[in-house]
Design a protein around this motif. Sequence first.
Motif, short mmCIF file in Angstrom:
data_model
loop_
_atom_site.label_atom_id
_atom_site.label_comp_id
_atom_site.label_asym_id
_atom_site.label_seq_id
_atom_site.Cartn_x
_atom_site.Cartn_y
_atom_site.Cartn_z
N GLU A 82 0.86 -1.30 0.11
CA GLU A 82 -0.06 0.00 -0.01
C GLU A 82 0.86 1.14 -0.14
O GLU A 82 0.50 2.31 -0.64
N LEU A 83 2.01 1.43 0.71
CA LEU A 83 3.09 2.35 0.73
C LEU A 83 3.62 2.46 -0.55
O LEU A 83 3.56 3.49 -0.94
N ALA A 84 3.77 1.42 -1.21
CA ALA A 84 4.67 1.32 -2.57
C ALA A 84 3.66 2.12 -3.69
O ALA A 84 3.99 2.76 -4.43
N GLU A 85 2.27 1.64 -3.54
CA GLU A 85 1.40 2.20 -4.43
C GLU A 85 1.17 3.63 -4.25
O GLU A 85 1.05 4.31 -5.29
N TRP A 86 1.17 4.11 -3.00
CA TRP A 86 1.02 5.66 -3.02
C TRP A 86 2.41 6.30 -3.35
O TRP A 86 2.26 7.45 -4.08
N VAL A 87 3.45 5.72 -3.05
CA VAL A 87 4.83 6.20 -3.58
C VAL A 87 4.83 6.30 -5.14
O VAL A 87 5.23 7.60 -5.48
N LEU A 88 4.28 5.28 -5.86
CA LEU A 88 4.31 5.39 -7.17
C LEU A 88 2.89 5.90 -7.86
O LEU A 88 2.79 5.86 -9.24
N GLU A 89 2.10 6.41 -7.01
CA GLU A 89 0.88 6.85 -7.66
C GLU A 89 1.10 7.83 -8.67
O GLU A 89 1.56 8.87 -8.95
N GLY A 90 0.20 7.44 -9.72
CA GLY A 90 0.26 8.38 -11.04
C GLY A 90 1.32 8.29 -11.94
O GLY A 90 1.63 8.59 -13.02
N GLN A 91 2.25 7.04 -11.63
CA GLN A 91 3.40 6.69 -12.41
C GLN A 91 3.17 5.74 -13.24
O GLN A 91 2.73 4.61 -12.88
N GLU A 92 3.28 6.06 -14.51
CA GLU A 92 2.90 5.03 -15.62
C GLU A 92 3.48 3.56 -15.43
O GLU A 92 4.73 3.63 -15.17
N GLY A 93 2.61 2.56 -15.51
CA GLY A 93 3.17 1.08 -15.45
C GLY A 93 3.38 0.73 -14.02
O GLY A 93 3.80 -0.55 -14.12
N TRP A 94 2.93 1.49 -13.08
CA TRP A 94 3.01 0.88 -11.71
C TRP A 94 1.72 0.92 -10.88
O TRP A 94 1.38 1.76 -9.86
N THR A 95 0.68 0.32 -11.48
CA THR A 95 -0.66 0.29 -10.92
C THR A 95 -0.49 -1.11 -9.49
O THR A 95 0.55 -1.70 -9.78
N ARG A 96 -1.57 -0.95 -8.91
CA ARG A 96 -1.38 -2.12 -7.83
C ARG A 96 -1.43 -3.67 -8.35
O ARG A 96 -0.44 -4.46 -7.79
N GLU A 97 -2.00 -3.63 -9.43
CA GLU A 97 -1.84 -4.99 -10.17
C GLU A 97 -0.63 -5.33 -10.81
O GLU A 97 -0.20 -6.50 -10.51
N GLU A 98 0.20 -4.18 -11.15
CA GLU A 98 1.39 -4.49 -11.94
C GLU A 98 2.44 -4.63 -10.68
O GLU A 98 3.50 -5.46 -10.63
N ILE A 99 2.29 -4.05 -9.64
CA ILE A 99 3.02 -4.32 -8.49
C ILE A 99 2.94 -5.73 -7.99
O ILE A 99 3.97 -6.31 -7.57
N ASP A 100 1.82 -6.05 -7.95
CA ASP A 100 1.73 -7.61 -7.51
C ASP A 100 2.37 -8.54 -8.60
O ASP A 100 2.87 -9.61 -7.93
#
Length: 536
Positions: free
Chosen positions: A425-443
């Motif tokens: 959740e922290l990584a999702e917020w840090v990368l918020e709005g950054q292309e290619g890094w939605t939560r699904e892509e992080i997972d």
Amino acid sequence: MRRFSAMCVLFLVLGLAAEARAQIRGELAPVGVAEFYAQRRDAPAWNAESYAELVAAVGDAWMHGLPPERYGHERLSDPSLTPFLRDRLATDAYLALAGDLHYGLVDPRSVEPEWTLRQDRVDLIDRLRTALATGEVRASLEALAPQFPEYAALRRERVLLGLEARDRLPLGEGEDLALSSAGDRVDRLRARLSEIDPALSLVPAGRPFDAALERAVRQFQRDARLEPTGAVDALTRRALDRSPEDRAAILAINMERWRWMPADLGRRNIRVNVADYRLETWEDGELVAIHEAMAGRTSAATPAFSATMSYLVFNPWWETPISLGRGTLRSIQRNPNYASWAGYQVLDRSGYRVDPHSIDWSTREISDFRVRQRPGAGNALGEVKFMFPNRHNIYIHDTPDRDNFDLTNRRAVSSGCVRVQNPFELAEWVLEGQEGWTREEIDTVTAGSRATRVNIDDPVEVHILYFTAASGAYGRVRYLDDLYGRDRRLRAAFEQGLTVPLAQMEARRTGTAATLEDRPVAGHHGQGGRTAAMRH
């Protein structure tokens, strides 16, 4: 003869003026007072309304943890003051109080050697001129104090403390209190904890320690970052029985800590309160999320500092610091198979991989090697690390021991780094709005085992802090355990600061302005692809 008499009167007036100046200059803010009146050609500055506002503001300095007598409150209220002296005393008091409210009494680096934040520089004389022109003296002083909501909470608590101190009786020495305990100490405990559960105030005296009281004790222990056993042991009793004087001192030094902070902590920033095992994310001045955290054990205390988070790594390798790798190397020395079982690689001094079975320990030393741990479920950094390069090699990262967040309330267990709950959740917020890094892509990435570095398009400011009085529920303040004993050092420095002549304090602030501005902020060590050893 008349000319002689006129000259005598003139010299007498000038002598009285000089005497008045002598009484004020050298006391509180002589440099500022001299500059202020030089710009005005010694014209008086204060009217009755502004003067009354100043006297009231000085009288309320205790709400900021500052003693009114430090700024001459009693003397300001003396009706026998001459208009000349009265005017200069007011200017002197304003500048002195304004300096303490904005800059504080203690140089943060004297008690937190790794402190890197720079205080905002303010023209106090200009603030005074504006305050007198607008008639908003008190408001201008309040504006110089920290504007953080946490600081406001500490001020409110200081006011409430004065109202409650008379009525609160300590539990006193005695046996631990738990279910079925009875007696006066249980009644005092119930009265003390009625602020957590108001229903406790309705319980008649003499009732034994029951389940409702146990719940309130657990809540108090959770708030104070003690183990929530529900029983009142010696540590819990000491926390409950803090004297009003001790609590006032804790509030004062934590307000001082807030005075060290610049007004702007970054549009997006992370604040870690080590003493509260708590990580907060902030954006545009609003609190976004709260994460539970783990901090360094007392022998590997997490330092207070700030740096910029510029990248993160999913599925990280752990480049083990030499100091932490010795124990692992000893295990490998005893059993070379331990390396593959625990996911470690052994490297020589040139960075080349070495088969642990091939090492002749009769001719080699532990210091000839270091270890690194490959990505995986057992990796000490977990599945993501957040990098804000600094000379301490202290970072925020995941942990394979996530269950410990729920098992314990006192989490000083790391080697200095901050371990965070809900890291994705922290990584999702840090990368918020950054292309290619939605939560699904992080997972998707973390489901694999390949180390993946992601540079952050919108870097995040990280502030590792230490506050032992923090906002709690219902607007009250939680008094936290002084994990690293830093309160003792700061309290001694703060009390010493109260004894330093204000004129000396003014000279120090003026003389060190360039030094404070030029102090470097922790920066990036090494180039983009270089990997530093880090604690965990």
